[in-house]
Design a protein around this motif. Sequence first.
Motif, PDB file in Angstrom:
ATOM      1  N   VAL A  56      -0.162   5.992   6.138  1.00  0.00           N
ATOM      2  CA  VAL A  56      -0.980   5.607   7.289  1.00  0.00           C
ATOM      3  C   VAL A  56      -1.036   6.779   8.260  1.00  0.00           C
ATOM      4  CG1 VAL A  56      -0.383   3.156   7.073  1.00  0.00           C
ATOM      5  CG2 VAL A  56       0.990   4.637   8.541  1.00  0.00           C
ATOM      6  N   PRO A  57      -2.020   6.809   9.163  1.00  0.00           N
ATOM      7  CA  PRO A  57      -2.095   7.886  10.151  1.00  0.00           C
ATOM      8  C   PRO A  57      -0.802   7.997  10.957  1.00  0.00           C
ATOM      9  CG  PRO A  57      -4.122   6.602  10.148  1.00  0.00           C
ATOM     10  CD  PRO A  57      -3.159   5.876   9.253  1.00  0.00           C
ATOM     11  N   GLY A  58      -0.518   9.209  11.424  1.00  0.00           N
ATOM     12  CA  GLY A  58       0.743   9.482  12.116  1.00  0.00           C
ATOM     13  C   GLY A  58       1.035   8.578  13.286  1.00  0.00           C
TER      14      GLY A  58
ATOM     15  N   GLU B 255     -11.195   3.220  -2.897  1.00  0.00           N
ATOM     16  CA  GLU B 255     -10.962   3.187  -1.460  1.00  0.00           C
ATOM     17  C   GLU B 255     -10.514   4.566  -0.981  1.00  0.00           C
ATOM     18  OE1 GLU B 255     -11.568   0.699   0.600  1.00  0.00           O
ATOM     19  OE2 GLU B 255     -12.270  -0.563  -1.048  1.00  0.00           O
ATOM     20  N   ARG B 256     -11.180   5.079   0.027  1.00  0.00           N
ATOM     21  CA  ARG B 256     -10.870   6.401   0.569  1.00  0.00           C
ATOM     22  C   ARG B 256      -9.842   6.272   1.690  1.00  0.00           C
ATOM     23  NH1 ARG B 256     -15.476   5.789  -1.666  1.00  0.00           N
ATOM     24  NH2 ARG B 256     -16.682   7.470  -2.616  1.00  0.00           N
ATOM     25  N   HIS B 257      -8.600   6.452   1.344  1.00  0.00           N
ATOM     26  CA  HIS B 257      -7.512   6.313   2.317  1.00  0.00           C
ATOM     27  C   HIS B 257      -7.119   7.653   2.950  1.00  0.00           C
ATOM     28  CE1 HIS B 257      -6.936   2.132   1.308  1.00  0.00           C
ATOM     29  NE2 HIS B 257      -6.808   2.420   0.029  1.00  0.00           N
TER      30      HIS B 257
ATOM     31  N   PRO C  74       0.835  -1.205   0.000  1.00  0.00           N
ATOM     32  CA  PRO C  74       0.000   0.000   0.000  1.00  0.00           C
ATOM     33  C   PRO C  74       0.871   1.258   0.000  1.00  0.00           C
ATOM     34  CG  PRO C  74      -0.793  -1.595   1.614  1.00  0.00           C
ATOM     35  CD  PRO C  74       0.539  -2.100   1.140  1.00  0.00           C
ATOM     36  N   GLY C  75       0.394   2.292  -0.680  1.00  0.00           N
ATOM     37  CA  GLY C  75       1.082   3.577  -0.626  1.00  0.00           C
ATOM     38  C   GLY C  75       2.015   3.887  -1.774  1.00  0.00           C
ATOM     39  N   VAL C  76       2.179   2.967  -2.741  1.00  0.00           N
ATOM     40  CA  VAL C  76       3.115   3.237  -3.833  1.00  0.00           C
ATOM     41  C   VAL C  76       2.519   4.160  -4.899  1.00  0.00           C
ATOM     42  CG1 VAL C  76       4.350   1.050  -3.534  1.00  0.00           C
ATOM     43  CG2 VAL C  76       2.433   1.188  -5.151  1.00  0.00           C
ATOM     44  N   GLY C  77       1.185   4.316  -4.876  1.00  0.00           N
ATOM     45  CA  GLY C  77       0.553   5.191  -5.849  1.00  0.00           C
ATOM     46  C   GLY C  77      -0.271   4.478  -6.899  1.00  0.00           C
TER      47      GLY C  77
ATOM     48  N   SER D  67      13.129   2.608  -0.245  1.00  0.00           N
ATOM     49  CA  SER D  67      13.495   3.813   0.510  1.00  0.00           C
ATOM     50  C   SER D  67      12.494   4.940   0.253  1.00  0.00           C
ATOM     51  CB  SER D  67      14.916   4.262   0.146  1.00  0.00           C
ATOM     52  OG  SER D  67      15.030   4.503  -1.250  1.00  0.00           O
ATOM     53  N   ALA D  68      12.038   5.072  -1.004  1.00  0.00           N
ATOM     54  CA  ALA D  68      11.071   6.119  -1.323  1.00  0.00           C
ATOM     55  C   ALA D  68       9.732   5.854  -0.646  1.00  0.00           C
ATOM     56  CB  ALA D  68      10.897   6.219  -2.833  1.00  0.00           C
ATOM     57  N   LEU D  69       9.311   4.585  -0.609  1.00  0.00           N
ATOM     58  CA  LEU D  69       8.051   4.253   0.044  1.00  0.00           C
ATOM     59  C   LEU D  69       8.140   4.492   1.550  1.00  0.00           C
ATOM     60  CD1 LEU D  69       5.199   3.226   0.079  1.00  0.00           C
ATOM     61  CD2 LEU D  69       6.061   0.873  -0.058  1.00  0.00           C
ATOM     62  N   ARG D  70       9.255   4.113   2.159  1.00  0.00           N
ATOM     63  CA  ARG D  70       9.431   4.359   3.596  1.00  0.00           C
ATOM     64  C   ARG D  70       9.459   5.868   3.880  1.00  0.00           C
ATOM     65  NH1 ARG D  70      11.332   0.784   7.239  1.00  0.00           N
ATOM     66  NH2 ARG D  70      12.910   2.244   8.012  1.00  0.00           N
ATOM     67  N   HIS D  71      10.002   6.639   2.958  1.00  0.00           N
ATOM     68  CA  HIS D  71      10.008   8.092   3.126  1.00  0.00           C
ATOM     69  C   HIS D  71       8.575   8.638   3.095  1.00  0.00           C
ATOM     70  CE1 HIS D  71      11.465  12.153   3.070  1.00  0.00           C
ATOM     71  NE2 HIS D  71      10.933  12.401   1.881  1.00  0.00           N
ATOM     72  N   ARG D  72       7.779   8.126   2.181  1.00  0.00           N
ATOM     73  CA  ARG D  72       6.368   8.519   2.117  1.00  0.00           C
ATOM     74  C   ARG D  72       5.671   8.166   3.422  1.00  0.00           C
ATOM     75  NH1 ARG D  72       2.546   7.254  -2.430  1.00  0.00           N
ATOM     76  NH2 ARG D  72       1.714   9.169  -1.549  1.00  0.00           N
TER      77      ARG D  72
END
Length: 385
Positions: free
Chosen positions: A204-206, A69-71, A41-44, A192-197
């Motif tokens: 995900v929420p903070g 999906e509303r993330h 999740p989160g790669v775009g 590394s880019a995904l972990r940065h995101r």
Amino acid sequence: MTSLVRPDPGERPDLIAGAAVQDADSLAGRGKLRTYLGIAPGVGKTYAMLRDARARRRAGAETVVAQWERHGRPGTAAQLDDLEVLPARTVTYRDASFAELDVRAVLGRRPQLALVDELAHANLPGERHAQRWQDIDDLLASGIDVYTTLNVANIESLGQAVSRITGVRPAVPVPDAFVRSGEVKLVDLTPSALRHRLAQGLVVPGDQVDTALANYFRFANLAALRELAQLWLNESVPDPVMAYAAAHGIREQVRASVIMVGLAGSPADEWLIRYAARLAALSDARLQAVYVRAMDNLDQPPAERLEQDRRLLGELGGTLLEVRASDPASGLIQAARQVGACQLVIGSRRRSHWSRLLSGSTVADQVLRAAGDLPVQVVNVGRPG
């Protein structure tokens, strides 16, 4: 066709894919499938899907967003822009309400292109189909093109490997054959880019960021998932999981105990699956079923029967693999060797001596002759009919 999609700069802080495994896609009137594949999740994936759909709409294609999906990601939501969004269908189950894909509304609207987020989704009990990919298959059959999204963990043949790598229970599976029946676009983002995101709170929420970074989104996990995705997309790699294990010297994974059961698409499948599941439980082995389809694609697989088999296997912790071969016997043996099966279980019906003389050897006979050192157990499943 396989291609590489990178998230738009405004959104990011930084086989055999696409091969037609069923000729139905080439038949006039059937819609085309495009799957946006990501390592996590989160790669775009959704962003890329919406962006490409907007471009197609500008080119004149009637396009609707059937489900997304509303993330809570503003950049992704902004991509809806001028796209028509169909209302979700509200389903109540156990005093809770869920927004589900409204297949009838899409069929009634009959757009040229429908966007359906999250291909891997288990429908609620009582729905027409158990899985969303089956709903999408209905849309394709009606002539509607579909764009959808999927994570590597949900590809059926990779599910167990991803579970072992990440330590997370297997995700909702989608059959490899269905994903490969259309175009697959890898939405590539480096670990590394995904972990940065993730660290920036864009995935995900903070309050969940630290936990996510320390668990599923560990760098090693993401690197492994990315490599598995690339292997799966490489049509020259027959078994991505074994190729990954061999490349990293993971002997335990290659030698994992596997009980494979050959299915015929008949009512006897249920008994064979349960029998093989008991063997797997006794030997602490993984349960893997296989159904062999004809190489010429002229056979008509018993879809309803195989779906029942797939559900039963899911309940018993197993998975179903569909392969193509010139004949059932060679397909069964090849599949068993590729997964490193410690035993192949197949069914055979009792036949009279005269019946054997008239119709020749059975698949079981052929398997036993060609199996070599592969242990084979032939189980009597009754008489024909």
